[in-house]
Enzyme design. Structure first.
Site, mmCIF file in Angstrom:
data_model
loop_
_atom_site.group_PDB
_atom_site.id
_atom_site.type_symbol
_atom_site.label_atom_id
_atom_site.label_comp_id
_atom_site.label_asym_id
_atom_site.label_seq_id
_atom_site.Cartn_x
_atom_site.Cartn_y
_atom_site.Cartn_z
ATOM 1 N N LEU A 1 0.853 -1.184 0.000
ATOM 2 C CA LEU A 1 0.000 0.000 0.000
ATOM 3 C C LEU A 1 0.890 1.235 0.000
ATOM 4 C CD1 LEU A 1 -2.762 -1.077 2.570
ATOM 5 C CD2 LEU A 1 -2.710 -1.410 0.083
ATOM 6 N N ASP A 2 1.100 1.780 -1.177
ATOM 7 C CA ASP A 2 2.022 2.906 -1.341
ATOM 8 C C ASP A 2 1.422 4.191 -0.780
ATOM 9 O OD1 ASP A 2 4.403 4.206 -2.742
ATOM 10 O OD2 ASP A 2 2.708 5.293 -3.624
ATOM 11 N N ALA A 3 2.246 4.926 -0.016
ATOM 12 C CA ALA A 3 1.863 6.251 0.512
ATOM 13 C C ALA A 3 0.554 6.210 1.286
ATOM 14 C CB ALA A 3 1.770 7.268 -0.629
#
Length: 633
Positions: free
Chosen positions: A288-290
């Site tokens: 889960l990026d950023a």
């Protein structure tokens, strides 16, 4: 084996098999736990009809998901949303949705790479070339591969996604991705905070069409947004022209990366649909990026909000029902105490990036002392059951400095920045709440960062690199190596000049034929590093004491140039004392400091040499590492 198809003979065979495993080098406690569950009839129910099973699944789904949705969207909306999400995953439930506490072992090693880090001059897509490299050089070394965003994109080397459900045709197609996933556990990015300004949703926003017209966050530039924590120094709001006039949209990272609005429940459903798609493809890790910036509330820092943590819990629960073997990993490049919060109560991320490790380890090697590494390690809580740290020293991004906040002395911090710049590195800034800028990350290839110390360049670059990776491989958690660490890649300064982006410095693209030529030359940096690290990893994968969740104790040798810790296997049969010389000088160690037991025969796993006398003084050469154990494979 499902609850509806097990028979008495199946039960007998299963228990017999598990009992046989107890004589082998396996996790005996888990085998006993499996037998116990079987005998307690927890995993079988021969009387349950298909309809009853469906009803039970629905009840479990509703009781788990609805309360979390209610926290985000209120009671009435949560009822409707529960039905919508259930319809999305109905018929896709795993045969068993029992929590899988054995997602990983000491055997797990991950590789981080772009899909086109290695390319071929022949007419072959980069993902196919990557698959060839992995199978020819890393098949027996790494077990999983994180392919950085491979979707169509418009900027930020993949992190401005145009279409989550497609593969960038420049890289290949889903067949190429599946080819890698067949041989390695695949990690993919879900860039969940924002999309490309070219994404269909945002194009709909600009012309007032549904559903995209409701998917983004509008704000008034006159409002006080000073509390918002930023990872960039670019403007927070981006001005756009729409069918109904000028608007300002939230863009945490850049004007091409427009933040989506999770306060709209339809937005959450869109991303659940994408997650279902990825899991159906066989993905084993979803990054889960950023994600820390997911939820926005004006008047708050807009990071780590409670709603963000609830959303992660929801995603984890849905993933659990689809495939309990899949793990969620959160990417939150923030101070250590904030980062650890994403474990929740063992109900949020399965894994979190150990973001404090790279800057602290880099500083230790530059200073030649272990003080801050020791302090950090002592403060680190062990990962909760079913959770693990994701250890790394370098990635596609820079070396984050926020995770080192409060851990380094001011003079050392400044010396670190100056040293990295002298080795060709760049410093990228972020904007603070008061409008001022401060260093956010160091952009440099890890191999170039190993050129020397605060005293300048020296001849120990390869040894220093190997020491850094040996430390990372020994720590509690799952190790991940950026491909350029394995390939001893120097700074890509020409790329920085071309793109005008500092992060390009660590994103060099290797020509496959030229790389193979280097790897075939036993005297090249690439051949030496890949060979030594591959051998080290193979040793590491055989040691029960290096399971991601085994005991870890910080040791305190009298010599400050030494960094040492102790790992012990779950069954307490194996101990490994990990000892590292952080300096470019010979260092001396009295093994008696570690209270090794005379009755055990001790030897170093790395050199495969016996420790003849545990009371003698041991000399460690510059950057030498020891893995002293009482037994191993």
């Amino acid at each position: 084996m499902t609850k509806t198809d097990i028979s008495t003979s199946d039960l007998y065979q299963e228990v017999t098999f598990l009992l046989e495993q107890l004589s082998k080098k396996t996790d005996k406690e888990e085998k006993l736990a499996q037998i116990y569950r079987l005998l307690k009839n927890e995993d079988i129910d021969t009387q349950t009809s298909p309809q009853e099973k469906t009803d039970n699944l629905y009840d479990h789904f509703y009781q788990t998901i609805q309360p979390l949705l209610e926290r985000l969207y209120g009671y009435e909306k949560s009822q409707e949303l529960s039905e919508t999400i259930y319809q999305l995953i109905q018929g896709k439930f795993a045969p068993s949705i029992t929590v899988d506490l054995n997602k990983w072992s000491e055997n797990d090693i991950k590789l981080i790479t772009y899909g086109d880090t290695i390319y071929s001059e022949i007419e072959e897509k980069p993902l196919a070339t990557l698959a060839s490299f992995l199978n020819n050089y890393l098949k027996d070394t790494v077990t999983g591969v994180h392919i950085l965003p491979f979707n169509p994109y418009s900027s930020d080397d993949g992190f401005a996604v145009i279409d989550y459900l497609q593969v960038n045709p420049h890289l290949g197609d889903w067949d190429d991705v599946s080819l890698i996933a067949n041989d390695f556990n695949l990690m993919v990015d879900l860039v969940i905070n924002h999309v490309s300004s070219q994404h269909e949703w945002f194009q709909q926003f600009l012309v007032g069409e549904t559903p995209g017209c409701h998917y983004f966050i509008e704000a008034n530039p006159e409002e006080d947004l000073s509390q918002v924590i930023r990872p960039r120094s670019s403007p927070l709001l981006t001005e756009v022209e729409t069918k109904t006039g000028r608007k300002y949209v939230w863009s945490t990272f850049s004007e091409d990366q427009i933040d989506v609005n999770f306060a709209n429940p339809d937005m959450f459903v869109e991303y659940i649909r994408i997650i279902v798609f990825y899991i159906q493809l066989g993905v084993k890790y979803i990054r889960l990026d950023a994600v820390g910036f997911l939820w926005k509330k004006i008047g708050t820092p807009c990071i780590h909000l409670s709603e963000t943590h609830t959303a992660i819990r929801l995603i984890r629960e849905v993933v659990q029902m689809l495939d309990p073997s899949v793990a969620i990993i959160t990417e939150t490049n923030v101070p250590n105490w904030e980062n650890v919060s994403y474990f929740g109560n063992s109900d949020e991320a399965h894994m979190i990036y150990n973001f404090s490790l790279p800057p602290l380890l880099l500083n230790a090697l530059m200073q030649g002392k272990s003080e801050h590494l020791q302090t950090w390690m002592m403060r680190m809580p062990p990962a909760q059951k079913g959770c693990a740290y994701f250890n790394f020293t370098a990635s596609h991004d820079g070396i984050g400095l926020r995770p080192a906040e409060g851990l380094l002395k001011d003079d050392e911090y400044q010396a670190l920045l100056e040293t990295m710049e002298s080795f060709g590195g760049k410093i990228s800034d972020r904007q603070k709440a008061d409008g001022s800028n401060s260093p956010y990350e160091i952009n440099i290839s890890w191999f170039s960062a190993m050129k020397g110390t605060v005293e300048g360049e020296d001849q120990w670059q390869i040894d220093r690199l190997l020491c850094s990776q040996t430390i990372m491989l020994g720590l509690e958690g799952i190790p991940a190596l950026y491909i350029h660490n394995l390939l001893a890649t120097e700074n890509y300064l020409e790329g920085v000049e071309k793109t005008r982006h500092n992060r390009t410095i660590n994103r060099y693209k290797w020509n496959y034929d030229q790389l193979v030529e280097r790897l075939n030359d036993p005297n090249s940096d690439q051949s030496i590093v890949l060979d030594k690290l591959s051998n080290l990893i193979k040793i590491r994968r055989q040691q029960p004491a290096f399971h991601p969740n085994t005991t870890q104790y910080t040791l305190h040798p009298l010599n400050p140039a030494l960094f040492a810790f102790w790992r012990q296997s779950i069954d307490r049969q194996q101990s490994i004392f990990c000892i590292h010389n952080l300096s470019n000088q010979d260092q001396y160690l009295n093994l008696s400091e570690f209270n090794l037991i005379d009755l055990d025969g001790w030897f170093d796993l790395i050199t495969n040499k016996a420790i003849d006398n545990i009371h003698h003084q041991y000399t460690l050469q510059p950057y030498q590492c020891l893995w002293i154990t009482n037994h191993g494979d």
